[in-house]
Write an enzyme that holds these catalytic residues in place. Structure first.
Site, short mmCIF file in Angstrom:
data_model
loop_
_atom_site.label_atom_id
_atom_site.label_comp_id
_atom_site.label_asym_id
_atom_site.label_seq_id
_atom_site.Cartn_x
_atom_site.Cartn_y
_atom_site.Cartn_z
N ASN A 242 0.75 -1.16 -0.06
CA ASN A 242 -0.21 0.08 0.31
C ASN A 242 0.60 1.38 -0.15
OD1 ASN A 242 0.48 -0.26 2.19
ND2 ASN A 242 -0.70 0.33 3.91
N GLU A 337 5.64 -3.88 12.14
CA GLU A 337 4.23 -2.50 11.83
C GLU A 337 3.36 -3.84 11.18
OE1 GLU A 337 4.17 -0.34 13.45
OE2 GLU A 337 5.98 0.14 13.75
N CYS A 371 -2.41 0.82 6.54
CA CYS A 371 -2.44 0.57 8.16
C CYS A 371 -3.84 1.53 9.17
CB CYS A 371 -1.16 0.05 8.36
SG CYS A 371 -0.21 1.50 8.14
P1 NAP Z 1 1.26 -9.15 3.43
O1 NAP Z 1 0.59 -9.83 2.77
O2 NAP Z 1 1.62 -10.10 4.54
O3 NAP Z 1 2.54 -8.52 2.48
C1 NAP Z 1 3.25 -7.35 2.81
C2 NAP Z 1 4.98 -7.92 2.01
O4 NAP Z 1 5.38 -9.49 3.13
C3 NAP Z 1 5.22 -7.70 0.95
O5 NAP Z 1 6.18 -8.12 0.24
C4 NAP Z 1 4.79 -9.51 0.39
O6 NAP Z 1 5.70 -9.81 -0.85
C5 NAP Z 1 5.64 -10.18 1.48
N1 NAP Z 1 5.62 -11.50 2.12
C6 NAP Z 1 4.79 -12.81 1.87
N2 NAP Z 1 4.86 -13.83 1.71
C7 NAP Z 1 6.34 -14.07 2.65
C8 NAP Z 1 7.14 -14.36 3.65
N3 NAP Z 1 6.24 -15.91 3.65
N4 NAP Z 1 8.03 -14.72 4.03
C9 NAP Z 1 8.50 -12.97 3.96
N5 NAP Z 1 8.34 -11.78 3.62
C10 NAP Z 1 6.77 -12.40 2.62
O7 NAP Z 1 0.94 -7.11 3.82
P2 NAP Z 1 0.02 -6.35 2.24
O8 NAP Z 1 -1.10 -7.39 2.22
O9 NAP Z 1 0.92 -6.01 1.49
O10 NAP Z 1 -0.29 -5.33 3.00
C11 NAP Z 1 -1.68 -4.68 3.78
C12 NAP Z 1 -1.16 -5.34 5.18
O11 NAP Z 1 -0.19 -4.31 5.35
C13 NAP Z 1 -2.39 -4.74 6.00
O12 NAP Z 1 -2.67 -6.07 7.12
C14 NAP Z 1 -2.38 -3.61 6.57
O13 NAP Z 1 -2.42 -2.85 7.88
C15 NAP Z 1 -0.38 -4.16 6.59
N6 NAP Z 1 -0.39 -3.06 6.99
C16 NAP Z 1 0.29 -1.91 8.17
C17 NAP Z 1 1.34 -0.99 7.96
C18 NAP Z 1 2.04 -0.47 9.51
O14 NAP Z 1 2.67 0.04 9.87
N7 NAP Z 1 1.40 -1.75 10.48
C19 NAP Z 1 1.91 0.00 7.14
C20 NAP Z 1 1.02 -0.42 5.99
C21 NAP Z 1 0.73 -2.07 5.68
P3 NAP Z 1 4.85 -10.18 -1.92
O15 NAP Z 1 3.48 -9.53 -2.26
O16 NAP Z 1 5.53 -10.78 -2.61
O17 NAP Z 1 3.04 -11.75 -1.32
#
Ligand code: NAP
Length: 569
Positions: A242, A337, A371
């Site tokens: 995002n 995070e 988030c």
């Molecule tokens: P996600 O599905 O958890 O993916 C995050 C990152 O992890 C991506 O780069 C993804 O790569 C990678 N990834 C996936 N599987 C992995 C594994 N087994 N090992 C290591 N890395 C892996 O999250 P998202 O859909 O991108 O983002 C949405 C989530 O992020 C929401 O839950 C949101 O609340 C959270 N978020 C939190 C914050 C905060 O600061 N607290 C800020 C922004 C977003 P791929 O894309 O290649 O799968």
């Protein structure tokens, strides 16, 4: 939609000429339209207004920024990052842009068109190993580079990044359907973050602690302790889709100023934006192998990366994946995070206009894919109707459509996300929530929807939709609101609307979240503020200063004196 007008008077203009002009315009990918505003009887003289329609975004100053047909990503200064023959973006290792020997690529689907927009290399494990080895060697030399020189390079990278905000923003629009204007803002904000980090780094890393031994019982002043901050080594940075650029640089810049090297694994949706951003660091002239970027699906290379013995620190932002990474990672510092279910508590004495504006902006900006989006409204029953009327009036004004047109609500990132959101909506429908708008979806585009009278037995009351759907629970008391907030497994941020600062402070103290905003929606910025989640929302704290401190460890040198030494007198 933007239009530029210019008038011309043509003689002997006819429809054949119109069509020639139109076809020519299509060749250069402009949409020309002609309005006849005057013609004489014989059609031999016409006064026309002609111009062109373009789907565009806007810069901060309102200028159009993304002319259709002028694809800037992967061209000009960025041409070397694209394997033009196969149309696949390269990965970055040992200071060079490379094609993976795997011969495989990963497709990035444009959320708006649902067609493949870009492709990136699917890096192999052997390539990851090579990157890790090189990053380890590069870090040793970098740690010996004076702080001011590290800062100088970071400032240079920030300037180059801002200079190239348009092509990078173009990638954000195409990869993650972020509205055009917000995409530019993300890049500019990232440049500012890098510069701030460089400045903060030279200050806080330039200071250490000096302790003397006689303050602890039983000791004479025979020991002087000099505590300073040293880098951790190789930092693995994994941002989410995002804010792929901003959340990548929020890891890269603190790591680099603190003397670490970086291995970046960008999110698949957002990878090309990240590759362009990394190229800005390359252009700034950082030593080779200090910054590396390996691409591939998280599900395929993620575990290999996060469990790699060459990694000395993981900074991860994303969803539940972070929880499983935390369990698998070894004895290394983690910055996690993760998700949130940020609650917005509205009290009887709240300024309802202010609350409504913040609920709509906070809950629905970037289609709720933040988030820190408001993900549940907890409003005291006595003001609920008045609040909902104001909120619904604002929702009705939101524009829905493609990110290129800078609409408020744009398609969510993937079909699976849209299906997940729809599942939450249907569950709420079955269980009797009140729909304030009609549920509407076309492809990945979901129209904004407020669900009133949500109850605790509905999934939407607890789960993070990450879409433009906002649940509202009517509460009988403030305590009920606080209890709902604290019963969540998330604890990122929360907010409270009241004119009574004393009540606000008590509620803030009672809410089990990393941050509570008083009279404003939750927000991650400004980027130097501490930012952290409790419970399943994270480990550690971000924000520029905290991130720098997280990416160093304290090293002490103790000078042992043969006799106690006391100062003057
Ligand atoms: P996600 O599905 O958890 O993916 C995050 C990152 O992890 C991506 O780069 C993804 O790569 C990678 N990834 C996936 N599987 C992995 C594994 N087994 N090992 C290591 N890395 C892996 O999250 P998202 O859909 O991108 O983002 C949405 C989530 O992020 C929401 O839950 C949101 O609340 C959270 N978020 C939190 C914050 C905060 O600061 N607290 C800020 C922004 C977003 P791929 O894309 O290649 O799968």
């Amino acid at each position: 939609m933007s239009a530029r007008y210019f008038c011309s008077e043509l003689s002997s203009f006819n429809f054949k000429q119109y069509w020639r002009l139109y076809l020519l315009s299509r060749l250069v990918q402009l949409h020309v339209y002609l309005y006849i505003i005057y013609m004489d009887n014989s059609l031999s003289r016409m006064m026309i207004i002609c111009g062109h329609h373009q789907k565009v975004g806007y810069q901060e100053n309102g200028e159009a920024f993304l002319p259709r047909g002028k694809r800037m990503a992967g061209t000009g200064s960025f041409s070397e990052i694209l394997d033009g023959e196969n149309n696949v973006y390269k990965y970055y290792s040992e200071g060079e842009w490379r094609k993976s020997v795997s011969g495989k690529s990963v497709a990035i689907v444009n959320p708006t068109t649902r067609k493949t927009q870009y492709k990136v290399q699917a890096c192999s494990q052997a390539e990851v190993n090579k990157v890790m080895e090189a990053a380890k060697i590069a870090q040793k030399a970098w740690a010996k580079t004076p702080l001011w020189k590290r800062a100088e390079l970071l400032h240079k990278a920030a300037a180059i990044l801002k200079e190239h905000k348009h092509p990078i923003a173009e990638c954000l629009v195409k990869e993650i359907a972020k509205p055009a204007k917000d995409s530019v803002t993300e890049v500019v904000r990232s440049g500012d973050l890098i510069s701030y980090c460089a400045e903060e780094g030279v200050r806080i890393l330039g200071q250490g602690t000096f302790l003397v031994s006689d303050s602890f019982p039983g000791n004479e002043r025979t020991k002087y302790c000099l505590a300073s901050k040293v880098p951790l080594g190789v930092v693995l940075a994994i941002p989410p889709f995002n804010y792929p650029v901003n959340l990548a640089v929020s890891k890269i810049a603190p790591a680099l100023i603190a003397g670490n090297s970086i291995v970046l694994k960008p999110p698949t949706q957002g990878a090309v934006s990240c590759l362009h951003m990394v190229h800005c660091f390359h252009l700034a002239g950082f030593p080779k192998s200090l910054i590396n970027c390996v691409t591939g699906k998280g599900s395929e290379i993620g575990d290999f990366l996060t469990m790699h013995p060459g990694v000395n620190c993981i900074s991860f932002t994303g969803g539940d994946t972070g929880i499983s990474i935390s369990k698998k990672a070894g004895m290394i510092p983690l910055q996690m995070e993760l998700g949130g279910k940020d609650a917005c508590i509205v009290l009887e004495d709240a300024d309802l206009d202010l609350a409504a504006a913040n609920i709509v902006k906070g809950g629905l900006s970037y289609s709720g894919q933040r988030c820190t989006a408001v993900k549940i409204v907890l409003v005291v029953e006595s003001v609920a109707d008045a609040l909902m009327e104001k909120v619904n009036a604002k929702v009705a004004k939101l524009t829905v459509g493609p990110p290129e047109e800078d609409c408020d609500i744009t398609p969510v990132v993937s079909e699976s996300s849209a299906n997940f959101i729809e599942g939450l909506v249907m569950d709420a429908k079955e269980k009797g929530a009140t729909f304030c708008q009609t549920y509407k979806r076309e492809g990945n585009l979901i129209w904004p929807l407020l669900l009133d009278n949500v109850r605790a037995d509905m999934r939407i009351a607890w789960e993070e939709p990450f879409g433009p759907v906002l649940p509202v629970i009517r509460i009988g008391s403030v305590e009920e609101g606080i209890n709902h907030c604290n019963a969540s497994n998330f604890g990122l941020q929360g907010c409270v609307f009241t004119k009574d600062i004393n009540k606000a402070m008590i509620i803030s103290d009672a809410m089990e979240t990393g941050t509570v905003q008083i009279n404003s929606a939750p927000a991650r910025g400004p980027d130097h503020f501490p930012f952290q989640g409790l419970k399943d929302s994270g480990i550690g704290s971000q924000g520029i200063t905290n991130s720098i401190n997280m990416m160093v460890k304290v090293k002490s040198t103790v000078i042992n004196l043969p006799t106690a030494s006391y100062t003057m007198g």
